[in-house]
Design a protein around this motif. Structure first.
Motif, PDB file in Angstrom:
ATOM      1  N   THR A 209       0.864  -1.199   0.000  1.00 27.26           N
ATOM      2  CA  THR A 209       0.000   0.000   0.000  1.00 27.26           C
ATOM      3  C   THR A 209       0.893   1.239   0.000  1.00 27.26           C
ATOM      4  O   THR A 209       2.034   1.191   0.458  1.00 27.26           O
ATOM      5  CB  THR A 209      -0.885   0.060   1.266  1.00 27.26           C
ATOM      6  OG1 THR A 209      -0.041   0.100   2.422  1.00 27.26           O
ATOM      7  CG2 THR A 209      -1.811  -1.141   1.370  1.00 27.26           C
TER       8      THR A 209
ATOM      9  N   HIS B  62      -2.560   4.296   1.940  1.00 26.70           N
ATOM     10  CA  HIS B  62      -3.422   3.825   3.023  1.00 26.70           C
ATOM     11  C   HIS B  62      -2.804   4.094   4.391  1.00 26.70           C
ATOM     12  O   HIS B  62      -1.606   3.908   4.580  1.00 26.70           O
ATOM     13  CB  HIS B  62      -3.657   2.320   2.870  1.00 26.70           C
ATOM     14  CG  HIS B  62      -4.590   1.763   3.907  1.00 26.70           C
ATOM     15  ND1 HIS B  62      -5.953   1.949   3.850  1.00 26.70           N
ATOM     16  CD2 HIS B  62      -4.354   1.072   5.041  1.00 26.70           C
ATOM     17  CE1 HIS B  62      -6.516   1.370   4.889  1.00 26.70           C
ATOM     18  NE2 HIS B  62      -5.570   0.834   5.632  1.00 26.70           N
TER      19      HIS B  62
ATOM     20  N   GLY C 178      -8.295   5.353  -1.961  1.00 24.53           N
ATOM     21  CA  GLY C 178      -8.111   4.639  -3.230  1.00 24.53           C
ATOM     22  C   GLY C 178      -7.269   5.414  -4.222  1.00 24.53           C
ATOM     23  O   GLY C 178      -7.410   5.238  -5.429  1.00 24.53           O
ATOM     24  N   ALA C 179      -6.361   6.248  -3.728  1.00 23.18           N
ATOM     25  CA  ALA C 179      -5.620   7.143  -4.630  1.00 23.18           C
ATOM     26  C   ALA C 179      -4.505   6.451  -5.410  1.00 23.18           C
ATOM     27  O   ALA C 179      -4.274   6.785  -6.563  1.00 23.18           O
ATOM     28  CB  ALA C 179      -5.039   8.309  -3.835  1.00 23.18           C
TER      29      ALA C 179
ATOM     30  N   ARG D 127      -3.801   2.941  -5.985  1.00 22.30           N
ATOM     31  CA  ARG D 127      -4.153   1.697  -6.707  1.00 22.30           C
ATOM     32  C   ARG D 127      -3.096   0.604  -6.567  1.00 22.30           C
ATOM     33  O   ARG D 127      -3.184  -0.415  -7.253  1.00 22.30           O
ATOM     34  CB  ARG D 127      -4.426   1.915  -8.215  1.00 22.30           C
ATOM     35  CG  ARG D 127      -5.141   3.139  -8.623  1.00 22.30           C
ATOM     36  CD  ARG D 127      -6.397   3.374  -7.877  1.00 22.30           C
ATOM     37  NE  ARG D 127      -7.592   2.824  -8.487  1.00 22.30           N
ATOM     38  CZ  ARG D 127      -8.811   3.053  -8.053  1.00 22.30           C
ATOM     39  NH1 ARG D 127      -9.016   3.839  -7.009  1.00 22.30           N
ATOM     40  NH2 ARG D 127      -9.855   2.496  -8.612  1.00 22.30           N
TER      41      ARG D 127
ATOM     42  N   CYS E 134      -2.600  -1.300  -4.092  1.00 22.56           N
ATOM     43  CA  CYS E 134      -3.088  -2.408  -3.261  1.00 22.56           C
ATOM     44  C   CYS E 134      -4.061  -3.317  -4.007  1.00 22.56           C
ATOM     45  O   CYS E 134      -4.797  -4.066  -3.376  1.00 22.56           O
ATOM     46  CB  CYS E 134      -3.756  -1.846  -2.017  1.00 22.56           C
ATOM     47  SG  CYS E 134      -5.299  -0.983  -2.406  1.00 22.56           S
TER      48      CYS E 134
ATOM     49  N   VAL F 191      -9.578  -2.635  -5.743  1.00 28.24           N
ATOM     50  CA  VAL F 191      -8.690  -1.923  -4.823  1.00 28.24           C
ATOM     51  C   VAL F 191      -8.955  -2.452  -3.406  1.00 28.24           C
ATOM     52  O   VAL F 191     -10.013  -2.207  -2.840  1.00 28.24           O
ATOM     53  CB  VAL F 191      -8.979  -0.404  -4.924  1.00 28.24           C
ATOM     54  CG1 VAL F 191      -8.220   0.364  -3.871  1.00 28.24           C
ATOM     55  CG2 VAL F 191      -8.593   0.096  -6.308  1.00 28.24           C
TER      56      VAL F 191
ATOM     57  N   CYS G 165      -7.996  -1.817  -0.400  1.00 28.56           N
ATOM     58  CA  CYS G 165      -8.189  -0.961   0.786  1.00 28.56           C
ATOM     59  C   CYS G 165      -9.602  -0.392   0.856  1.00 28.56           C
ATOM     60  O   CYS G 165      -9.985   0.216   1.856  1.00 28.56           O
ATOM     61  CB  CYS G 165      -7.151   0.158   0.837  1.00 28.56           C
ATOM     62  SG  CYS G 165      -7.324   1.397  -0.458  1.00 28.56           S
TER      63      CYS G 165
HETATM   64  S1  FES Z   1      -3.400   1.711  -0.691  1.00 27.66           S
HETATM   65 FE1  FES Z   1      -3.585   3.246  -2.197  1.00 27.66          FE
HETATM   66  S2  FES Z   1      -5.401   2.651  -3.250  1.00 27.66           S
HETATM   67 FE2  FES Z   1      -5.270   1.204  -1.647  1.00 27.66          FE
END
Ligand code: FES
Ligand code: SF4
Length: 210
Positions: A40, A43, A51-52, A54, A56, A70, A72
């Motif tokens: 991640t 997160h 969700g910035a 992606r 994860c 995604v 998280c």
């Molecule tokens: S940790 Fe960045 S989108 Fe999930």
């Protein structure tokens, strides 16, 4: 010890291993609870997921279909099969890392992470070779949601988007706690901190670190 209501648990699988999630948990929460690693960047448990980045991503399979989600932000449901490390997942992560190498080519952290996935260069256009910030907004969310001072924000739009203070001058609301620096996944906030807080030793009144 508190009893867990097993009727409320969601049963699914991660990498073929039976998994149980509590209501409200995401796939990432469940994987972490089981000790399964999912990479991640944007997160942090202290703030709402955005969700910035992606990075994860995982694969969700259900019967004949499968899709990349995604983790998280993705809530597991009864019977879904999650794969955290399939070829499809690794391909998407490599693509994400190439995009990040183009966005923040000066970040040592991103370069090291990309190298772990065998990504050493990018096909995407590098706009600023000095850039370290991936624009994930984690620093902004921690400042607002945890510290509660909103000293920084993501200003402008599109290619001009950047982390800054209102009017791009040091913000007296900043208490110089350094939370933004601590959570920043790319090392970018360290270089920006002085611009945000200004010379703390010159301040008087409230909003001070000392
Ligand atoms: S940790 Fe960045 S989108 Fe999930
Ligand atoms: S300074 Fe760091 S935490 Fe803030 S948006 Fe940029 S990369 Fe994310």
């Amino acid at each position: 010890m508190k009893e867990i209501d097993t009727k409320k648990l969601i049963n699914f699988s991660i990498n073929g291993t039976p998994a149980q999630a509590k209501e409200g948990w995401t796939v990432l929460d469940t994987a972490r609870n089981m000790g399964i690693h999912i990479p991640t960047l944007c997160h942090h448990e202290a703030v709402e997921p955005s969700g910035a980045c992606r990075l994860c991503v995982v694969e969700a399979r259900d019967g004949a279909w499968s899709k990349v989600v995604v983790s998280c932000m993705y809530p597991p449901y009864e019977g879904v099969e999650i794969l955290t490390d399939s070829e499809r997942v690794k391909n998407v992560r490599r693509w994400v890392l190439e995009m990040l190498l183009a966005q923040c080519p000066a970040s040592r952290e991103i370069k090291a992470l990309a190298a772990e996935y065998g990504v050493k260069s990018t096909r995407f256009r590098i706009k600023n070779p000095e850039e370290q910030c991936m624009l994930c907004g984690l620093c902004v969310r921690v400042c607002a949601e945890v510290v509660g001072v909103q000293a920084i924000s993501l200003g402008s739009r599109g290619v001009l988007k950047h982390v800054s203070t209102p009017y791009m001058v040091p913000n007296r609301a900043c208490i110089a706690c350094g939370s933004c620096v601590t959570v920043c996944p790319t090392g970018a906030m360290q270089a920006r901190l002085d611009k945000v807080r200004g010379d703390v030793s010159q301040r008087t009144g409230h909003g001070f670190a000392h």
